[in-house]
Design an enzyme around this catalytic site. Structure first.
Site, PDB file in Angstrom:
ATOM      1  N   ASP A  17       0.874  10.669   2.094  1.00 48.25           N
ATOM      2  CA  ASP A  17       0.659   9.853   0.901  1.00 48.25           C
ATOM      3  C   ASP A  17       0.557  10.736  -0.331  1.00 48.25           C
ATOM      4  O   ASP A  17      -0.430  10.732  -1.051  1.00 48.25           O
ATOM      5  CB  ASP A  17      -0.606   9.010   1.088  1.00 48.25           C
ATOM      6  N   ARG A  73      -5.591   1.222 -12.336  1.00 50.52           N
ATOM      7  CA  ARG A  73      -6.567   1.678 -11.344  1.00 50.52           C
ATOM      8  C   ARG A  73      -7.336   2.874 -11.894  1.00 50.52           C
ATOM      9  O   ARG A  73      -6.744   3.908 -12.235  1.00 50.52           O
ATOM     10  CB  ARG A  73      -5.847   2.035 -10.054  1.00 50.52           C
ATOM     11  N   ASP A 129       1.178   4.125  -7.162  1.00 47.31           N
ATOM     12  CA  ASP A 129       0.682   5.498  -7.347  1.00 47.31           C
ATOM     13  C   ASP A 129       0.470   5.782  -8.837  1.00 47.31           C
ATOM     14  O   ASP A 129      -0.222   5.042  -9.501  1.00 47.31           O
ATOM     15  CB  ASP A 129       1.630   6.496  -6.697  1.00 47.31           C
ATOM     16  N   SER A 141       0.809  -1.214   0.000  1.00 53.39           N
ATOM     17  CA  SER A 141       0.000   0.000   0.000  1.00 53.39           C
ATOM     18  C   SER A 141       0.846   1.270   0.000  1.00 53.39           C
ATOM     19  O   SER A 141       1.745   1.425   0.823  1.00 53.39           O
ATOM     20  CB  SER A 141      -0.907  -0.009   1.233  1.00 53.39           C
ATOM     21  N   GLY A 142       0.531   2.193  -0.917  1.00 52.72           N
ATOM     22  CA  GLY A 142       1.233   3.472  -0.929  1.00 52.72           C
ATOM     23  C   GLY A 142       0.983   4.268   0.327  1.00 52.72           C
ATOM     24  O   GLY A 142       1.899   4.902   0.873  1.00 52.72           O
ATOM     25  N   LEU A 143      -0.260   4.227   0.824  1.00 58.17           N
ATOM     26  CA  LEU A 143      -0.595   4.924   2.062  1.00 58.17           C
ATOM     27  C   LEU A 143       0.214   4.364   3.226  1.00 58.17           C
ATOM     28  O   LEU A 143       0.815   5.113   4.007  1.00 58.17           O
ATOM     29  CB  LEU A 143      -2.093   4.786   2.346  1.00 58.17           C
ATOM     30  N   LYS A 170       0.738  12.400  -6.624  1.00 62.18           N
ATOM     31  CA  LYS A 170      -0.631  11.976  -6.345  1.00 62.18           C
ATOM     32  C   LYS A 170      -1.104  12.480  -4.995  1.00 62.18           C
ATOM     33  O   LYS A 170      -0.309  12.879  -4.123  1.00 62.18           O
ATOM     34  CB  LYS A 170      -0.744  10.449  -6.412  1.00 62.18           C
ATOM     35  N   ASP A 210       1.292  -0.899  -4.829  1.00 60.24           N
ATOM     36  CA  ASP A 210       0.497   0.291  -5.112  1.00 60.24           C
ATOM     37  C   ASP A 210       1.482   1.343  -5.625  1.00 60.24           C
ATOM     38  O   ASP A 210       2.111   2.058  -4.854  1.00 60.24           O
ATOM     39  CB  ASP A 210      -0.187   0.752  -3.824  1.00 60.24           C
ATOM     40  N   HIS A 250     -12.097   1.797  -8.251  1.00 65.75           N
ATOM     41  CA  HIS A 250     -12.094   2.389  -6.917  1.00 65.75           C
ATOM     42  C   HIS A 250     -13.359   3.199  -6.687  1.00 65.75           C
ATOM     43  O   HIS A 250     -13.903   3.805  -7.625  1.00 65.75           O
ATOM     44  CB  HIS A 250     -10.867   3.284  -6.772  1.00 65.75           C
ATOM     45  N   GLU A 296      -2.424   4.313 -10.973  1.00 66.48           N
ATOM     46  CA  GLU A 296      -3.718   4.995 -11.010  1.00 66.48           C
ATOM     47  C   GLU A 296      -3.684   6.164 -11.968  1.00 66.48           C
ATOM     48  O   GLU A 296      -2.642   6.813 -12.153  1.00 66.48           O
ATOM     49  CB  GLU A 296      -4.115   5.459  -9.604  1.00 66.48           C
ATOM     50  N   ASN A 335      -3.966  11.124  -1.912  1.00 66.54           N
ATOM     51  CA  ASN A 335      -4.779   9.983  -1.540  1.00 66.54           C
ATOM     52  C   ASN A 335      -6.219  10.185  -1.989  1.00 66.54           C
ATOM     53  O   ASN A 335      -6.785  11.273  -1.870  1.00 66.54           O
ATOM     54  CB  ASN A 335      -4.728   9.772  -0.016  1.00 66.54           C
ATOM     55  N   SER A 336      -6.820   9.107  -2.495  1.00 67.80           N
ATOM     56  CA  SER A 336      -8.154   9.179  -3.099  1.00 67.80           C
ATOM     57  C   SER A 336      -9.235   9.616  -2.121  1.00 67.80           C
ATOM     58  O   SER A 336     -10.287  10.120  -2.538  1.00 67.80           O
ATOM     59  CB  SER A 336      -8.521   7.815  -3.687  1.00 67.80           C
TER      60      SER A 336
END
Length: 540
Positions: A55, A156, A84, A43-45, A117, A82, A187, A111, A119-120
């Site tokens: 992130d 993504r 990014d 996970s990038g986070l 980036k 992940d 997502h 993504e 975070n979404s």
């Protein structure tokens, strides 16, 4: 073993719903694998969070690669990174894929947002999406760069996050499929799976679909199965678990000012060693390192409480009383380690659950209240593995501190039985201490230099004119006489469960065995009183 890339490709193409779990470093990755998961989400986070940064690509892609290498080395299951936005344009994407393959990473997810980036779940609708053609170029570049045909690129789609709806999600997913993506990660930030299920119904089976149910966690998993989802990612739950536990325990320690407040609820240190593979290193040392000196097994007798120390031993044995920030027993173990003795067995008894030092073996004398020192030694001898029969044995007490030269002198002895005797025995008499006094074949003196001196008798009531020293509590037995020791200890404890070590030494002499005496003067401390505890603290 099946290549990790092939393992992940099999997960994508499985006819059942598969699950992968987030990890953010080597030890969390190993825990994920041991739990039974078939894959790991890098996970990038979480990778950013474990570095303590946001992130937002604040952790560089090379820092991410470094951590991934540890995660990959620690596990045998595939990792989906992940990635990014691919850390730049098509050129960065190609280099990323090559570097991931070098580290045995099975797949990368990129993504369709702009670099750097965000975070979404942070103002997702305000985040611009990447140009479709430019993003397709990244996918193509990544596929052209891969050397392993099974390496996977997961595209993504952030259309739902940005609020662009199903039509745009379908348009982008189809473009990415044509560009060569191996799967689509769709997502959504909604608390229900409506957008995801609508996409999957429209999309069909053109490519495997991967989901991240972080927001719609209350959805029954069977809905994902019925919809034909390929992989569900539990995306950040390992680091969230770690954070919650660390925050709770840190607050408890601050408030309670005692390790006892949390010790029973956290992993023992030996579990860290297990996850790190410490046992494998020890086995490798036996195979590859040159043999240095004799093989020695130490037995430390530490079953008694030590009532003379009052409240200090109300909930722990004397051996675990703290001295300069660590238990008394830890100092004893350090003394053995300093001369190369690593194989150590500690005999526990009173409050045995508190005797929990790492990297040593334990034997328990559950009848410590009604038995003596030899019964504890018997427990240790019975616990030793067959391979220990070929090792010399050193026995001492868990409340005796010593300078390492005392142990070195003992280890250098070639006698079948050897003990260390302190010539300054009168100090114990003057202080009214309990002691095991010894008479030897000749007293300490210049003319004793180079002479083989042996034990004649040991007693706590030895007349002064026959006393040549005080036993320090150290006994060494050669490997050739281990069987004799075992039999003698067994017979003595059978006759008298309360038998002491002095009974063993006197029995050896009575049986005609020569017990060599090594003289020393001071440089050891038997912890009997509170004054001794203070003195020990000053020493360290």
């Amino acid at each position: 073993m099946t290549r990790k890339t092939t393992q992940f490709r099999n997960l994508l193409n499985s006819d059942r719903l598969e699950f992968i779990l987030e990890a953010h470093n080597g030890i969390s990755a190993k825990i994920v694998e041991e739990a039974g998961f078939k894959g790991i989400w890098g996970s990038g986070l979480s990778l950013s969070a474990q570095y303590g940064v946001r992130d937002n690509n604040e952790a560089s892609w090379t820092q991410v690669l470094d951590m991934l290498e540890f995660m990959s080395d620690a596990t045998t299951i595939p990792i989906l990174l992940d990635g990014d936005t691919g850390y730049g344009n098509f050129n960065n994407m190609q280099r990323l894929v090559r570097k991931l393959e070098q580290r045995d990473i099975a797949a990368v997810c990129i993504e369709d947002k702009l670099f750097p980036k965000t975070n979404s779940f942070i103002k997702g609708t305000a985040q611009p999406l990447a140009d479709i053609e430019e993003f397709c170029g990244k996918i193509k570049a990544g596929k052209d760069a891969q050397g392993d045909d099974d390496f996977s690129i997961v595209a993504r789609v952030e259309a739902f996050i940005a609020g662009w709806g199903l039509k745009e999600a379908m348009r982008r997913a189809e473009a990415y499929r044509k560009a060569g993506a191996d799967a689509i990660l769709m997502h959504s930030a909604l608390s229900v799976p409506d957008e995801i299920l609508a996409f999957k119904k429209e999309w069909g089976d053109r490519l495997p679909v991967v989901i991240v149910p972080t927001k719609y966690y209350a959805t029954p998993t069977d809905q994902f199965r019925e919809a034909g989802i390929s992989i569900a990612i539990w995306a950040n739950h390992m680091i969230r678990t770690a954070i919650a536990s660390m925050q709770k325990n840190a607050a408890t320690l601050m408030a309670e000012e005692s390790l006892m407040a949390i010790e029973d609820s956290i992993a023992p240190v030996k579990e860290i060693f297990r996850l790190q593979g410490a046992a494998e290193l020890q086995e490798a040392e036996k195979r590859y390192l040159p043999k240095r000196g004799k093989a020695v097994r130490a037995v430390i007798l530490a079953a008694s409480r030590g009532k003379e120390l009052g409240e200090l031993t109300e909930k722990r044995p004397k051996a675990m009383v703290p001295v300069s920030g660590q238990p008394l027993l830890a100092h004893v173990v350090d003394g053995y380690n300093s001369v190369g003795v690593k194989d150590i067995t500690v005999v526990r008894g009173y409050a045995k659950e508190t005797v929990n030092l790492s990297n040593i073996d334990y034997a328990d004398n559950d009848n410590f209240e009604s038995t003596g020192e030899l019964a504890s030694l018997s427990c240790a001898l019975k616990s030793l593995a067959s391979e220990d029969a070929g090792k010399e044995l050193v026995v001492s007490y868990g409340d005796v501190l010593f300078k390492k030269h005392i142990l070195q002198l003992l280890l250098e002895s070639h006698a079948d039985f050897s003990i260390v005797v302190d010539t300054n025995w009168s100090e114990s008499v003057n202080k009214g201490r309990f002691a095991d006094y010894v008479q030897c074949s000749r007293p300490y003196g210049r003319d004793a230099f180079g002479q083989e001196i042996s034990l004649t008798e040991m007693s706590e009531h030895l007349p002064e004119k026959r006393t040549h020293g005080e036993w320090t509590g150290f006994l060494k037995v050669s490997s050739d006489h281990r069987l004799l020791l075992d039999k003698l200890v067994e017979s003595l404890t059978a006759a008298n469960p309360d038998a002491r070590m002095s009974d063993l030494l006197n029995a050896l002499v009575a049986n005609g065995e020569r017990v060599r005496v090594i003289y020393t003067t001071g440089y050891w401390l038997d912890i009997d009183t509170l004054e001794d505890v203070v003195l020990a603290g000053n020493l360290f």
